[in-house]
Each structure stands twice: as structure tokens, then as C-alpha cells.
Design a protein around this motif. Structure first.
Motif, PDB file in Angstrom:
ATOM      1  N   PHE A 168       2.721 -39.616 -21.610  1.00 59.41           N
ATOM      2  CA  PHE A 168       1.281 -39.648 -21.864  1.00 59.41           C
ATOM      3  C   PHE A 168       0.608 -40.263 -20.646  1.00 59.41           C
ATOM      4  N   ALA A 169      -0.232 -39.476 -19.975  1.00 58.10           N
ATOM      5  CA  ALA A 169      -0.921 -39.934 -18.762  1.00 58.10           C
ATOM      6  C   ALA A 169      -2.393 -40.145 -19.107  1.00 58.10           C
ATOM      7  N   SER A 170      -2.784 -41.410 -19.186  1.00 59.37           N
ATOM      8  CA  SER A 170      -4.124 -41.759 -19.655  1.00 59.37           C
ATOM      9  C   SER A 170      -5.030 -42.224 -18.516  1.00 59.37           C
ATOM     10  N   GLY A 171      -6.255 -41.715 -18.508  1.00 62.39           N
ATOM     11  CA  GLY A 171      -7.284 -42.217 -17.593  1.00 62.39           C
ATOM     12  C   GLY A 171      -6.910 -42.168 -16.129  1.00 62.39           C
ATOM     13  N   ALA A 172      -6.266 -41.087 -15.701  1.00 64.27           N
ATOM     14  CA  ALA A 172      -5.793 -41.019 -14.314  1.00 64.27           C
ATOM     15  C   ALA A 172      -5.836 -39.601 -13.759  1.00 64.27           C
ATOM     16  N   ARG A 173      -6.110 -39.530 -12.467  1.00 63.15           N
ATOM     17  CA  ARG A 173      -5.950 -38.255 -11.774  1.00 63.15           C
ATOM     18  C   ARG A 173      -4.460 -37.971 -11.616  1.00 63.15           C
ATOM     19  N   PRO A 174      -4.081 -36.707 -11.440  1.00 59.93           N
ATOM     20  CA  PRO A 174      -2.659 -36.381 -11.295  1.00 59.93           C
ATOM     21  C   PRO A 174      -2.084 -36.910  -9.977  1.00 59.93           C
ATOM     22  N   PRO A 175      -0.760 -37.000  -9.886  1.00 55.97           N
ATOM     23  CA  PRO A 175      -0.113 -37.607  -8.714  1.00 55.97           C
ATOM     24  C   PRO A 175      -0.478 -36.970  -7.369  1.00 55.97           C
ATOM     25  N   HIS A 176      -0.756 -35.672  -7.379  1.00 54.96           N
ATOM     26  CA  HIS A 176      -1.039 -34.970  -6.122  1.00 54.96           C
ATOM     27  C   HIS A 176      -2.532 -34.967  -5.774  1.00 54.96           C
ATOM     28  N   ASP A 177      -3.358 -35.645  -6.585  1.00 56.06           N
ATOM     29  CA  ASP A 177      -4.809 -35.646  -6.368  1.00 56.06           C
ATOM     30  C   ASP A 177      -5.348 -37.047  -6.615  1.00 56.06           C
ATOM     31  N   ARG A 178      -5.065 -37.958  -5.676  1.00 58.35           N
ATOM     32  CA  ARG A 178      -5.353 -39.367  -5.930  1.00 58.35           C
ATOM     33  C   ARG A 178      -6.706 -39.854  -5.415  1.00 58.35           C
ATOM     34  N   GLY A 179      -7.390 -39.055  -4.651  1.00 59.81           N
ATOM     35  CA  GLY A 179      -8.687 -39.511  -4.127  1.00 59.81           C
ATOM     36  C   GLY A 179      -8.490 -40.492  -2.977  1.00 59.81           C
ATOM     37  N   ASP A 180      -9.600 -40.968  -2.400  1.00 58.68           N
ATOM     38  CA  ASP A 180      -9.488 -41.824  -1.210  1.00 58.68           C
ATOM     39  C   ASP A 180     -10.253 -43.136  -1.351  1.00 58.68           C
ATOM     40  N   GLY A 219       7.219 -28.552 -17.817  1.00 58.53           N
ATOM     41  CA  GLY A 219       7.217 -28.582 -19.280  1.00 58.53           C
ATOM     42  C   GLY A 219       5.844 -28.285 -19.848  1.00 58.53           C
ATOM     43  N   ARG A 220       5.717 -28.451 -21.143  1.00 56.45           N
ATOM     44  CA  ARG A 220       4.447 -28.198 -21.825  1.00 56.45           C
ATOM     45  C   ARG A 220       3.392 -29.208 -21.364  1.00 56.45           C
ATOM     46  N   PHE A 221       2.144 -28.762 -21.398  1.00 55.92           N
ATOM     47  CA  PHE A 221       1.039 -29.648 -21.022  1.00 55.92           C
ATOM     48  C   PHE A 221      -0.076 -29.547 -22.048  1.00 55.92           C
ATOM     49  N   ALA A 222      -0.676 -30.693 -22.351  1.00 57.01           N
ATOM     50  CA  ALA A 222      -1.843 -30.722 -23.239  1.00 57.01           C
ATOM     51  C   ALA A 222      -2.851 -31.721 -22.681  1.00 57.01           C
ATOM     52  N   LEU A 223      -4.121 -31.462 -22.950  1.00 59.06           N
ATOM     53  CA  LEU A 223      -5.195 -32.376 -22.541  1.00 59.06           C
ATOM     54  C   LEU A 223      -6.002 -32.771 -23.765  1.00 59.06           C
ATOM     55  N   LYS A 224      -6.211 -34.074 -23.916  1.00 55.41           N
ATOM     56  CA  LYS A 224      -7.024 -34.592 -25.015  1.00 55.41           C
ATOM     57  C   LYS A 224      -8.194 -35.366 -24.410  1.00 55.41           C
ATOM     58  N   VAL A 225      -9.402 -35.023 -24.793  1.00 56.00           N
ATOM     59  CA  VAL A 225     -10.599 -35.719 -24.310  1.00 56.00           C
ATOM     60  C   VAL A 225     -11.223 -36.469 -25.484  1.00 56.00           C
ATOM     61  N   LEU A 226     -11.381 -37.787 -25.310  1.00 56.43           N
ATOM     62  CA  LEU A 226     -11.961 -38.633 -26.360  1.00 56.43           C
ATOM     63  C   LEU A 226     -13.267 -39.254 -25.870  1.00 56.43           C
ATOM     64  N   PRO A 227     -14.128 -39.699 -26.763  1.00 55.72           N
ATOM     65  CA  PRO A 227     -15.378 -40.341 -26.326  1.00 55.72           C
ATOM     66  C   PRO A 227     -15.099 -41.658 -25.612  1.00 55.72           C
ATOM     67  N   VAL A 271       9.641 -32.626 -18.324  1.00 51.00           N
ATOM     68  CA  VAL A 271       9.229 -33.312 -19.549  1.00 51.00           C
ATOM     69  C   VAL A 271       7.809 -32.898 -19.935  1.00 51.00           C
ATOM     70  N   PRO A 272       7.525 -32.704 -21.219  1.00 52.57           N
ATOM     71  CA  PRO A 272       6.148 -32.406 -21.633  1.00 52.57           C
ATOM     72  C   PRO A 272       5.210 -33.560 -21.273  1.00 52.57           C
ATOM     73  N   VAL A 273       3.991 -33.218 -20.876  1.00 53.38           N
ATOM     74  CA  VAL A 273       2.990 -34.217 -20.474  1.00 53.38           C
ATOM     75  C   VAL A 273       1.697 -33.993 -21.249  1.00 53.38           C
ATOM     76  N   THR A 274       1.141 -35.078 -21.757  1.00 53.09           N
ATOM     77  CA  THR A 274      -0.195 -35.040 -22.359  1.00 53.09           C
ATOM     78  C   THR A 274      -1.105 -35.943 -21.542  1.00 53.09           C
ATOM     79  N   ALA A 275      -2.192 -35.386 -21.022  1.00 51.40           N
ATOM     80  CA  ALA A 275      -3.208 -36.191 -20.332  1.00 51.40           C
ATOM     81  C   ALA A 275      -4.295 -36.526 -21.339  1.00 51.40           C
ATOM     82  N   ILE A 276      -4.733 -37.792 -21.342  1.00 58.67           N
ATOM     83  CA  ILE A 276      -5.810 -38.225 -22.237  1.00 58.67           C
ATOM     84  C   ILE A 276      -6.866 -38.934 -21.386  1.00 58.67           C
TER      85      ILE A 276
END
Length: 243
Positions: free
Chosen positions: A112-124, A210-218, A183-188
Motif C-alpha cells: 500500500f503506497a500512501s500519499g506519495a509519487r511513484p519511485p520513478h517520478d520523485r520531483g525536485d 502485478g495488479r494495481f489499484a488507486l483509491k482517492v479519499l477526501p 507484488v500487487p500495489v494499491t496507491a491511496i
């Protein structure tokens, strides 16, 4: 000193959830989760060195080394299925730990990857290069309980060194080729998080075969503080454990 804090030991649990804190965070951030998750899950929160009850331990300054140390410390606890949950800096570390575990033949069942950009897109953005007031300003802007600690001069003196170290650590992170995560990854993410947009969060799909899902919460960057029940429900649903 142990790398993990387990608020409630559950020898009967069928699964362990390893939780990795954000920059400037500690294991205590996940303490409330122990009561909130299913009895079938045991929460193990990572305690990075240089803070809280590990204040005397030397900082780790390299993200890949930190991931190796965490993965190594997990080895004795991989006697049952394990999932990883990381928020912000912790999400990138969770990804790297998962890669190492996969290489060693004990992959987690989910990341579960929460509140983060993906590893290949980290910004500057470079918070670590700012003066003390600038680092505090960044913490306040992000929100979360750590920001409040920064208002107290004595606490600030204790907290600033490891906060600065964490920002330097994650801002120096560079994605390396090698093992492709299966491994399956869920970004939140929070829908009002200024640091990661929905299109950016979708980039986590590229981090795994693996499988990927995105969950957006308020909410903003620390949406998971207010949305804890929804986050826990998503974990239960994804891991197929009884609530």
C-alpha cells in the motif's frame, strides 16, 4: 534496538501489516491502527533510528541502505504472510523493501503506497536545503501531528535533526533498475494533496508487474488521520481479512 513496535502482539494473527512512517514520523503514528484492524492482522510499525526511543541510534542517510536494514530486520517475522503500508517517504521505502523481499524469495502479499509519487517520478523539491524555519514551514504546510511539535522550541530542537535527515534521505532517492516488482500495489491519496495528484499516483502502476489499484479519499497529505476507518476498510477488503 528492535526496528519494530508492535502495539498489540497477536500470535493467532494470520497476517502481519508492516507500517512505514513518513519523513519526520515515528512508529507511534500507527499505534491507533492496532485497535482498528482486524484481529486477524498484527501491526508492526517501523521505528527509524534517531528518534523517539531510538534517539541515541545513528541516522541512516541512504534510502537504499535503510530499505536493506528494514528488510533484513523483517526476516524473522516473515513466518506468516506480510503486507506493507508506507505513507509518503514510507511508501517509497516500502516499495524498495518489497523488491528486496521478493529477491530473497519472501515477497509481501501486497504493498500500500500512501500519499506519495511513484519511485520513478520523485520531483525536485529540496526541503532539506532550507534553513530551520524553512524546514518547519514545510512541515506545517504538510500538516500532521509532527507540525504541532515544531511550535515548541524544546521539542523543535529534538525533532529538527531527524526531520531534516529524513527529507535529505528521501530527496536524494534515485530509482534503480533491477528487480521488477510482481507484488500487487494499491496507491491511496487524498483528493486535496498538493504533493501528489491523481495522474501522478496512477504512475505507481508502472512500479509493478502485478495488479494495481488507486483509491482517492477526501483530504490533504495527511488524509489518513481523518480517514482512518476508510483506510483500514480498504486494507481489509484488499487483503480479504474479516473486519
Amino acid at each position: 534496538m528492535s526496528w519494530f513496535r508492535c502495539p498489540e502482539t497477536r500470535p493467532w494473527a494470520s497476517m502481519r501489516l508492516f507500517c512505514l512512517p513518513h519523513a519526520g514520523g515515528s512508529a507511534v503514528f500507527y499505534r491507533p491502527w492496532a485497535k482498528a484492524v482486524s484481529p486477524a492482522v498484527e501491526v508492526q510499525a517501523v521505528q527509524y533510528p534517531g528518534r523517539a526511543d531510538r534517539m541515541a541510534d545513528a541516522f541512516v542517510t541512504d534510502p537504499h541502505q535503510l530499505a536493506r536494514l528494514i528488510a533484513g530486520a523483517m526476516a524473522p517475522l516473515m513466518d506468516r504472510p506480510a503486507a506493507l503500508f508506507g505513507h509518503s517517504m514510507g511508501a517509497v521505502l516500502a516499495y524498495e523493501v518489497a523488491r528486496l523481499l521478493q529477491e530473497r524469495g519472501t515477497p509481501p502479499v501486497h504493498v500500500f503506497a500512501s500519499g506519495a509519487r511513484p519511485p520513478h517520478d520523485r520531483g525536485d523539491e529540496r526541503v532539506a536545503d532550507r534553513d530551520d524555519d524553512g524546514v518547519v514551514e514545510a512541515m506545517v504546510e504538510l500538516g500532521g501531528t509532527d507540525a504541532e511539535a515544531m511550535r515548541d522550541p524544546e521539542l523543535r530542537e529534538l525533532v529538527l535533526p531527524y526531520v531534516r535527515n529524513d527529507f535529505a534521505l528521501i530527496e536524494s532517492y534515485e530509482h534503480r533498475g533491477g528487480t521488477r516488482l510482481t507484488v500487487p500495489v494499491t496507491a491511496i491519496i487524498g483528493d486535496a494533496d498538493a504533493h501528489v495528484t491523481e495522474p501522478q499516483a496512477k504512475g505507481w502502476a508502472e512500479a509493478t508487474a502485478g495488479r494495481f489499484a488507486l483509491k482517492v479519499l477526501p483530504g490533504g497529505h495527511f488524509y489518513l488521520a481523518d480517514q482512518q476507518p476508510q483506510v483500514i476498510a480498504e486494507i481489509h477488503r484488499t487483503l480479504e481479512v474479516p473486519a
